[in-house]
Design a protein around this motif. Structure first.
Motif, PDB file in Angstrom:
ATOM      1  N   TYR A  29      10.950  10.620   7.040  1.00 47.98           N
ATOM      2  CA  TYR A  29      10.183  10.526   6.630  1.00 47.98           C
ATOM      3  C   TYR A  29       9.443  11.858   6.034  1.00 47.98           C
ATOM      4  O   TYR A  29       9.224  11.993   4.514  1.00 47.98           O
ATOM      5  CB  TYR A  29       9.035   9.820   6.618  1.00 47.98           C
ATOM      6  CG  TYR A  29       7.942   9.984   6.239  1.00 47.98           C
ATOM      7  CD1 TYR A  29       7.523   8.037   5.576  1.00 47.98           C
ATOM      8  CD2 TYR A  29       6.527  10.249   6.554  1.00 47.98           C
ATOM      9  CE1 TYR A  29       5.979   8.290   4.788  1.00 47.98           C
ATOM     10  CE2 TYR A  29       5.199  10.500   5.141  1.00 47.98           C
ATOM     11  CZ  TYR A  29       5.410   9.077   4.837  1.00 47.98           C
ATOM     12  OH  TYR A  29       4.331   8.301   4.300  1.00 47.98           O
TER      13      TYR A  29
ATOM     14  N   LYS B 188       8.844  12.958   2.134  1.00 50.18           N
ATOM     15  CA  LYS B 188       6.956  13.250   1.495  1.00 50.18           C
ATOM     16  C   LYS B 188       7.621  14.927   0.692  1.00 50.18           C
ATOM     17  O   LYS B 188       7.178  15.150  -0.314  1.00 50.18           O
ATOM     18  CB  LYS B 188       6.498  13.562   2.610  1.00 50.18           C
ATOM     19  CG  LYS B 188       5.339  13.942   2.289  1.00 50.18           C
ATOM     20  CD  LYS B 188       4.477  14.239   3.186  1.00 50.18           C
ATOM     21  CE  LYS B 188       2.661  13.673   2.357  1.00 50.18           C
ATOM     22  NZ  LYS B 188       2.245  13.046   1.835  1.00 50.18           N
TER      23      LYS B 188
ATOM     24  N   ILE C 156       2.270   0.539   1.551  1.00 56.06           N
ATOM     25  CA  ILE C 156       2.572   2.270   0.768  1.00 56.06           C
ATOM     26  C   ILE C 156       4.548   2.063  -0.392  1.00 56.06           C
ATOM     27  O   ILE C 156       4.242   2.265  -1.488  1.00 56.06           O
ATOM     28  CB  ILE C 156       3.513   2.933   2.270  1.00 56.06           C
ATOM     29  CG1 ILE C 156       2.192   3.354   2.551  1.00 56.06           C
ATOM     30  CG2 ILE C 156       4.499   3.802   1.220  1.00 56.06           C
ATOM     31  CD1 ILE C 156       1.986   3.891   3.785  1.00 56.06           C
TER      32      ILE C 156
ATOM     33  N   GLU D 251       2.144   0.303  -3.449  1.00 59.21           N
ATOM     34  CA  GLU D 251       2.589   1.563  -4.860  1.00 59.21           C
ATOM     35  C   GLU D 251       3.560   2.297  -5.079  1.00 59.21           C
ATOM     36  O   GLU D 251       3.643   3.203  -5.490  1.00 59.21           O
ATOM     37  CB  GLU D 251       1.005   2.713  -3.431  1.00 59.21           C
ATOM     38  CG  GLU D 251      -0.192   1.400  -3.484  1.00 59.21           C
ATOM     39  CD  GLU D 251      -1.257   2.382  -2.539  1.00 59.21           C
ATOM     40  OE1 GLU D 251      -2.166   2.063  -3.191  1.00 59.21           O
ATOM     41  OE2 GLU D 251      -1.108   3.140  -1.805  1.00 59.21           O
ATOM     42  N   GLU D 252       4.208   2.434  -3.877  1.00 59.93           N
ATOM     43  CA  GLU D 252       5.581   3.393  -3.767  1.00 59.93           C
ATOM     44  C   GLU D 252       6.331   2.724  -5.634  1.00 59.93           C
ATOM     45  O   GLU D 252       6.993   3.636  -6.686  1.00 59.93           O
ATOM     46  CB  GLU D 252       6.532   4.070  -2.875  1.00 59.93           C
ATOM     47  CG  GLU D 252       7.348   5.363  -3.340  1.00 59.93           C
ATOM     48  CD  GLU D 252       6.847   6.779  -3.251  1.00 59.93           C
ATOM     49  OE1 GLU D 252       7.553   7.382  -4.341  1.00 59.93           O
ATOM     50  OE2 GLU D 252       5.707   6.186  -3.203  1.00 59.93           O
TER      51      GLU D 252
ATOM     52  N   ALA E 203      -3.837  -1.519  -2.734  1.00 58.57           N
ATOM     53  CA  ALA E 203      -2.864  -1.785  -3.514  1.00 58.57           C
ATOM     54  C   ALA E 203      -2.510  -2.868  -4.510  1.00 58.57           C
ATOM     55  O   ALA E 203      -1.241  -2.063  -5.329  1.00 58.57           O
ATOM     56  CB  ALA E 203      -2.136  -1.268  -2.648  1.00 58.57           C
TER      57      ALA E 203
ATOM     58  N   ARG F 147      -2.264  12.364   1.092  1.00 60.26           N
ATOM     59  CA  ARG F 147      -1.671  11.130   1.874  1.00 60.26           C
ATOM     60  C   ARG F 147      -1.091  11.613   3.158  1.00 60.26           C
ATOM     61  O   ARG F 147      -0.190  11.708   3.151  1.00 60.26           O
ATOM     62  CB  ARG F 147      -1.182  10.263   1.060  1.00 60.26           C
ATOM     63  CG  ARG F 147      -1.497  10.157  -0.345  1.00 60.26           C
ATOM     64  CD  ARG F 147      -3.154   9.505  -0.640  1.00 60.26           C
ATOM     65  NE  ARG F 147      -3.871   8.780  -1.802  1.00 60.26           N
ATOM     66  CZ  ARG F 147      -4.724   9.760  -2.711  1.00 60.26           C
ATOM     67  NH1 ARG F 147      -4.471  10.894  -1.848  1.00 60.26           N
ATOM     68  NH2 ARG F 147      -4.577   8.860  -4.371  1.00 60.26           N
TER      69      ARG F 147
ATOM     70  N   GLN G 211      -1.589   6.133   4.915  1.00 61.75           N
ATOM     71  CA  GLN G 211      -1.923   6.351   3.661  1.00 61.75           C
ATOM     72  C   GLN G 211      -0.761   6.514   2.045  1.00 61.75           C
ATOM     73  O   GLN G 211      -1.055   6.121   1.283  1.00 61.75           O
ATOM     74  CB  GLN G 211      -2.994   7.411   3.151  1.00 61.75           C
ATOM     75  CG  GLN G 211      -4.215   7.564   4.184  1.00 61.75           C
ATOM     76  CD  GLN G 211      -5.196   8.715   3.326  1.00 61.75           C
ATOM     77  OE1 GLN G 211      -5.087   9.902   4.325  1.00 61.75           O
ATOM     78  NE2 GLN G 211      -6.395   8.555   3.108  1.00 61.75           N
ATOM     79  N   GLY G 212       0.329   7.003   2.563  1.00 62.47           N
ATOM     80  CA  GLY G 212       1.397   7.000   1.245  1.00 62.47           C
ATOM     81  C   GLY G 212       2.414   7.518   1.934  1.00 62.47           C
ATOM     82  O   GLY G 212       2.329   8.284   3.326  1.00 62.47           O
TER      83      GLY G 212
END
Length: 376
Positions: A45, A49, A155, A158-159, A214, A370, A375-376
């Protein structure tokens, strides 16, 4: 410290992670080996990011390598959970947990595939992520239950903006709301006596508000009432507000994200974003005031250390940019880079280097910061 300096620190941490030898990971890192929270999935992850923040797709290659490595690691079937009674330990089944189980691996695989414009695998991994729980009931807490799944959907939505995620996220919201009797006068989910974000009622409420923001899902009025009631658990101190670890135990406090005021600050900040009510801003400021008077943390990581405090203050700074919050967020971020990590999980996302690297990346653009996996 300017954005360039933070980026240099992030790149230094990324190099440490990328230099880690796959074959020795489960020898230098304690179990659980695969989890998003503590294990190799969290490292994958972090590389995802990095690719987003640095706009460098090369880090997606590292993410894919770590995903492949994670699949090859021993499965983590159980995790020691919260004690049922003081002094007792309880093992909790966690195969469906976003943070501790295989669902987290599918979550990161989907994010990476989508970032690489691999629609076939993105949809494949999404179907694996959204599979119904294998158990008849899940814990009503963020790290090991339905609220964590809902955060994952928020998440992902939103992505990607996928309609299918909206459909499934709404279903999980209905599932979570169905675990409480919204007509009762007593506190919802009151059988969970913990108040914090990771294992308590704050995490349940946060997940619902996050999904609502979201997706546009309209929550029942009772949830607004419950968030208002939860804000009142904050106890006035010499400086600001603190929430006890448990209801009816007003002499037990922590300063961590998991059980303490930083986690509560995330809930209050999100509540203000959603409802725009002065009460939630006042409560968030009270939480922030408490945090900025913490002189230091013995640990630097996200869960129980200074990185978690930094992310909480960055959230407050977004809704209240005129306060002292950013200066102290920077102070805690600098502290995180130098502080100790938990030896057993020293590379992990919430307990080690990966989470601190995420914070260093986010300090290059604090307006978009985030907290990873939350949060993201």
């Amino acid at each position: 410290m300017n954005a360039t300096a933070w980026q240099e620190k992030a790149l230094k941490g990324l190099k440490k992670l990328s230099d880690c030898r796959f074959e020795s990971f489960n020898m230098i890192h304690g179990p659980p080996y695969r989890s998003l929270n503590n294990g190799a999935t969290g490292i994958a992850y972090t590389f995802w990011k990095a690719a987003n923040v640095l706009d460098d797709p090369e880090w997606l290659h590292h993410a894919r390598l770590w995903i492949d490595h994670t699949v090859a690691l021993p499965e983590d079937d159980r995790i020691v959970g919260l004690p049922e009674d003081e002094g007792d330990s309880a093992e909790i089944e966690i195969e469906d947990s976003l943070y501790h189980g295989n669902r987290g691996l599918q979550f990161v695989k989907m994010l990476v595939a989508y970032a690489q414009a691999d629609d076939y695998n993105a949809n494949k991994f999404l179907r694996q992520f959204e599979k119904p729980t294998a158990r008849r009931s899940e814990a009503q807490e963020l790290l090991q239950g339905v609220p964590g799944r809902l955060v994952g959907f928020a998440i992902l939505y939103e992505e990607t903006g996928y309609d299918y995620i909206k459909e499934k996220g709404d279903e999980v919201t209905e599932e979570l709301l169905g675990t409480a009797d919204l007509s009762m006068k007593d506190t919802l989910w009151g059988n969970n006596r913990y108040l914090g974000i990771a294992h308590g009622r704050a995490g349940i409420l946060y997940s619902l508000l996050f999904w609502s923001r979201a997706s546009g899902y309209v929550l029942p009025d009772r949830i607004h009432e419950e968030v208002t009631k939860h804000a009142a658990f904050g106890i006035e101190q010499e400086h600001g507000l603190r929430w006890p670890i448990q209801e009816h135990k007003e002499d037990r406090f922590m300063d961590s994200w998991c059980h303490g005021t930083p986690g509560q600050l995330h809930l209050c900040s999100l509540a203000y974003e959603l409802y725009k009510e002065p009460l939630f801003l006042k409560t968030a400021r009270g939480a922030g005031e408490s945090i900025i008077h913490i002189k230091g943390y013995p640990l630097g990581h996200l869960c129980c250390g200074s990185a978690g405090a930094s992310y909480a203050l960055l959230s407050l700074n977004r809704i209240d940019p005129g306060g002292p919050w950013l200066d102290h967020a920077i102070r805690f971020a600098e502290m995180s880079e130098k502080a100790q990590l938990i030896t057993r999980f020293r590379l992990g996302l919430y307990t080690g280097l990966a989470g601190v690297v995420c914070l260093m990346l986010d300090m290059t653009n604090v307006a978009e910061a985030r907290q990873p996996g939350f949060q993201g």
